[in-house]
Design an enzyme around this catalytic site. Structure first.
Site, PDB file in Angstrom:
ATOM      1  N   LYS A 193       0.853  -1.186   0.000  1.00 56.00           N
ATOM      2  CA  LYS A 193       0.000   0.000   0.000  1.00 56.00           C
ATOM      3  C   LYS A 193       0.888   1.235   0.000  1.00 56.00           C
ATOM      4  CE  LYS A 193      -3.515   2.486   2.582  1.00 56.00           C
ATOM      5  NZ  LYS A 193      -4.585   2.423   3.571  1.00 56.00           N
ATOM      6  N   LYS A 199      -2.297  -1.480  -3.749  1.00 59.60           N
ATOM      7  CA  LYS A 199      -3.147  -0.290  -3.647  1.00 59.60           C
ATOM      8  C   LYS A 199      -2.314   0.964  -3.717  1.00 59.60           C
ATOM      9  CE  LYS A 199      -6.110   1.970  -0.321  1.00 59.60           C
ATOM     10  NZ  LYS A 199      -6.458   2.051   1.054  1.00 59.60           N
TER      11      LYS A 199
HETATM   12  C1  PBG Z   1      -7.424   3.547   5.666  1.00 59.41           C
HETATM   13  C2  PBG Z   1      -7.749   3.339   4.248  1.00 59.41           C
HETATM   14  C3  PBG Z   1      -7.571   4.260   3.194  1.00 59.41           C
HETATM   15  C4  PBG Z   1      -8.156   3.683   2.087  1.00 59.41           C
HETATM   16  C5  PBG Z   1      -8.642   2.428   2.457  1.00 59.41           C
HETATM   17  N1  PBG Z   1      -8.376   2.225   3.802  1.00 59.41           N
HETATM   18  C6  PBG Z   1      -7.030   5.630   3.168  1.00 59.41           C
HETATM   19  C7  PBG Z   1      -5.705   5.922   3.683  1.00 59.41           C
HETATM   20  O1  PBG Z   1      -4.852   5.050   3.884  1.00 59.41           O
HETATM   21  O2  PBG Z   1      -5.476   7.100   3.951  1.00 59.41           O
HETATM   22  C8  PBG Z   1      -8.264   4.348   0.743  1.00 59.41           C
HETATM   23  C9  PBG Z   1      -9.302   3.837  -0.179  1.00 59.41           C
HETATM   24  C10 PBG Z   1      -9.640   4.738  -1.306  1.00 59.41           C
HETATM   25  O3  PBG Z   1      -9.005   5.778  -1.540  1.00 59.41           O
HETATM   26  O4  PBG Z   1     -10.597   4.398  -2.013  1.00 59.41           O
HETATM   27  N2  PBG Z   1      -6.325   2.971   6.199  1.00 59.41           N
END
Ligand code: PBG
Length: 331
Positions: free
Chosen positions: A199, A253
């Site tokens: 991520k 992601k």
């Molecule tokens: C939280 C999380 C995030 C997303 C999914 N879980 C945001 C972040 O890490 O700030 C993003 C999903 C999206 O942008 O559709 N940990």
């Protein structure tokens, strides 16, 4: 014609629809989709997310209806994200452990009324903290080991509420093994783990933070725990660690800007691999659609087949219900 080598004419296989279908290498099916939805307090409430055209936050009863609809369409699973009342957010994200928090109530209600659909829940503290970070803080530092303890509590809370897939999105070190051990210890050995393994610290999460109400709160950025967009080998090391610690499935992601990572992960490990087509990717397409610059259906389907081509088994996407409806019609 002189000079042209036409031993091969690749266009022969593109002349008609039947031959294009016959040689198509990848197909997108409804079975590939996980639909992320946003939950709010109240009853019979749906409210638009300003930065995500056609996406709505839903109260639990509405989420139940959406789940039944998704199940009827054949969507295998939902991913639940809460928009927590600001009054319930604190330094330590303690609401994450509340057995009656929004996500727990949504899990119970959906598994009762739409038992055939898989429920995935996000493990990370950001929807619950007053500072918008995924972990516990000391000064400006995001603490790792202390956060993992809190995440284990959050994951158990979700499993007790009936969640089927625990999806840690926090990027703390060692959390997959700790969560797996705790789940097994409590008799939740059938509960799956999908690790947000690679991520990245991405600008494309902006609309999501708007949807869950953490954007305005976030102090600084997440670069001490989410990955640097310049890295690729590191993604493989992250995925390896999560698989070694017991992840059943791994995720990359964001999605479209990281298709190279999806391909490397699939080729290297051959594990069930998913991509998250995140909020910013969705909103980029939808903003262009709203201006009449892109065709909604075509752009949506092309953006999703890219994940299959890159080796993904499935994709988390806000387009899920629209795709499923489209595929049902064309079947
Ligand atoms: C939280 C999380 C995030 C997303 C999914 N879980 C945001 C972040 O890490 O700030 C993003 C999903 C999206 O942008 O559709 N940990």
């Amino acid at each position: 014609m002189a000079g042209l080598d036409l031993t091969h004419r690749p266009r022969r296989l593109r002349r008609t629809d039947w031959t294009r279908r016959l040689v198509r290498e990848n197909v997108l099916t409804t079975g590939d989709l996980i639909w992320p939805i946003f939950i709010i307090e109240g009853e019979k409430r749906r409210e638009p997310v300003g930065s995500m055209p056609l996406v709505e936050r839903m109260s639990v009863d509405e989420a139940v209806r959406a789940a039944a609809h998704a199940q009827a369409l054949g969507i295998p699973a939902l991913a639940l994200f809460p928009n927590t009342d600001p009054a319930l957010r604190d330094e330590t994200g303690s609401e994450a452990q509340n057995e009656n928090n929004l996500v727990a109530r949504a899990c119970r209600a959906i598994s009762k009324h739409a038992p055939g659909i898989g429920l995935m829940t996000d493990v990370a503290l950001d929807p619950y903290t007053s500072h918008g970070h995924d972990g516990l803080m000391r000064g400006e530092e995001i603490l790792n080991d202390e956060t993992v303890q809190a995440l284990v509590g959050q994951a158990l809370n979700q499993a007790r509420a009936g969640c089927d897939i625990i999806a840690p999105s926090d990027m703390m070190d060692g959390r997959i093994g700790a969560i797996r051990a705790a789940l097994d210890h409590e008799g939740f050995e059938h509960v799956q783990i999908m690790a947000y393994a690679a991520k990245y610290a991405s600008a494309f999460y902006g609309p999501f933070r708007d949807a869950v109400g953490s954007g305005g709160l976030l102090r600084g950025d997440k670069r001490t725990y989410q990955m640097d967009p310049g890295n690729s080998d590191e993604a493989l090391r992250e995925v390896r660690l999560d698989l070694e610690q017991g992840a059943d499935m791994v995720m990359v992601k964001p999605g479209m800007p990281y298709l190279d990572i999806c391909r490397r992960v699939k080729d290297t490990f051959g594990a069930p691999t998913f991509a998250y087509q995140v909020s910013g990717e969705y909103s980029m397409i939808m903003a262009a659609v709203e201006r009449g610059w892109l065709d909604h259906e075509k752009a949506m389907l092309e953006s999703l087949i890219a994940f299959k081509r890159a080796g993904c088994d499935g994709v988390l996407t806000y387009f899920a219900p629209f795709v499923a409806e489209k595929l049902a019609k064309s079947a």
